[in-house]
Design an enzyme around this catalytic site. Structure first.
Site, short mmCIF file in Angstrom:
data_model
loop_
_atom_site.label_atom_id
_atom_site.label_comp_id
_atom_site.label_asym_id
_atom_site.label_seq_id
_atom_site.Cartn_x
_atom_site.Cartn_y
_atom_site.Cartn_z
N GLY A 11 0.84 -1.20 0.00
CA GLY A 11 0.00 0.00 0.00
C GLY A 11 0.87 1.25 0.00
N LYS A 12 1.88 1.25 0.88
CA LYS A 12 2.80 2.40 0.92
C LYS A 12 3.56 2.51 -0.38
CE LYS A 12 4.33 2.60 5.74
NZ LYS A 12 5.53 2.53 6.59
N ASP A 69 7.92 6.14 8.11
CA ASP A 69 7.37 5.52 9.31
C ASP A 69 6.15 6.32 9.66
OD1 ASP A 69 8.05 3.25 11.23
OD2 ASP A 69 7.39 4.86 12.56
N SER A 70 5.05 5.63 9.85
CA SER A 70 3.79 6.35 9.98
C SER A 70 2.88 5.61 10.94
CB SER A 70 3.13 6.48 8.61
OG SER A 70 3.11 5.25 7.95
N PHE A 152 -5.32 1.12 2.21
CA PHE A 152 -4.80 0.00 3.00
C PHE A 152 -4.93 0.33 4.49
CE2 PHE A 152 -0.76 1.64 4.64
CZ PHE A 152 -0.58 2.75 3.83
N TYR A 154 -5.67 1.22 8.09
CA TYR A 154 -6.82 1.78 8.82
C TYR A 154 -7.67 2.73 7.96
CZ TYR A 154 -4.23 0.02 12.88
OH TYR A 154 -3.57 -0.79 13.77
N HIS A 178 -1.12 12.46 5.07
CA HIS A 178 0.15 12.64 5.78
C HIS A 178 1.33 12.30 4.86
CE1 HIS A 178 -1.48 8.66 5.95
NE2 HIS A 178 -0.48 8.13 6.63
N ARG A 179 1.24 11.15 4.17
CA ARG A 179 2.36 10.69 3.33
C ARG A 179 2.50 11.58 2.09
NH1 ARG A 179 0.71 6.15 3.36
NH2 ARG A 179 1.76 5.62 5.29
#
Ligand code: IMP
Length: 195
Positions: A11-12, A69-70, A152, A154, A178-179
């Protein structure tokens, strides 16, 4: 510029490719780069963990590396699961179960108490081996039920306004996530970092 992305999270990885390719970067997954290793994320902040991941992959490959990192910080839970978002209820527990547990923890929370944010720390390590950190958040609320099929983790319970992240197209999520925000901070700084 080719950059190795220090993640196994597909997902990332999709989000990195979508966002960074707009800025002329070619992203390479760990597998494609021939790296097969578990990285211990023993930092206590998003920034520390992002730095550990990007520095590790840069040291192993000698190439530019980037990491994220998230996590999801829920105010009613004093910021949990936060840096432990991937490990909440156990690392290998499927997301529908993690989400059910999180909703159960919030069962007594009133609508105005359900505020939350996703935070992302992006770490880039270039040829000179210096880590550069970029951090951003996206404010939202935790809903009462899952909605949407996209994204993906949550995403189905994280709402910005009326819609969950999982109800947004990839491009709509990137514009506010955020990303997306942290990666754009990095991309704006990239010409300076390459000087
Ligand atoms: P990390 O790989 O240790 O940084 O774990 C990040 C975790 O935070 C993910 O596995 C998800 O559980 C959660 N997370 C971070 N960003 C997102 C997102 O954009 N959508 C949904 N969940 C996310």
């Amino acid at each position: 510029m080719e950059i190795i992305v220090a993640t196994r999270n597909q997902g990332k990885m999709r989000e990195f490719a979508r966002i960074l390719e707009e800025f002329g970067c070619t992203v390479i997954g760990m597998e494609e780069a021939g790296v097969d290793m578990e990285i211990e994320e023993d930092g206590s902040t998003f920034g520390e963990n992002a730095t550990i991941k990007a520095m590790t992959i840069h040291k192993v490959t000698g190439k530019p590396a980037i990491s994220d990192d998230s996590g999801l910080c829920v105010d009613y839970l004093d910021g949990r699961p936060g840096v432990y978002s991937a490990r909440y209820q156990g690392e290998d527990t499927p997301y529908p179960e993690k989400i059910a547990a999180l909703l159960a923890e919030l069962k007594d929370a009133a609508p105005e108490e359900r505020t939350a944010r996703f935070t992302s720390a992006i770490c880039f390590v270039g040829e000179d081996s210096t880590p550069h950190l970029f951090e951003a958040s996206c404010e939202g609320t935790i809903g009462y039920e899952c909605r949407g099929e996209n994204g993906f983790g949550y995403d189905p319970i994280f709402y910005v306004g009326e819609r969950s992240f999982a109800q947004l197209s990839g491009e709509e999520k990137d514009a506010m996530s955020h990303r997306g925000k942290a990666l754009r901070l990095f991309a704006e700084e990239l010409p300076q970092l390459l000087k």
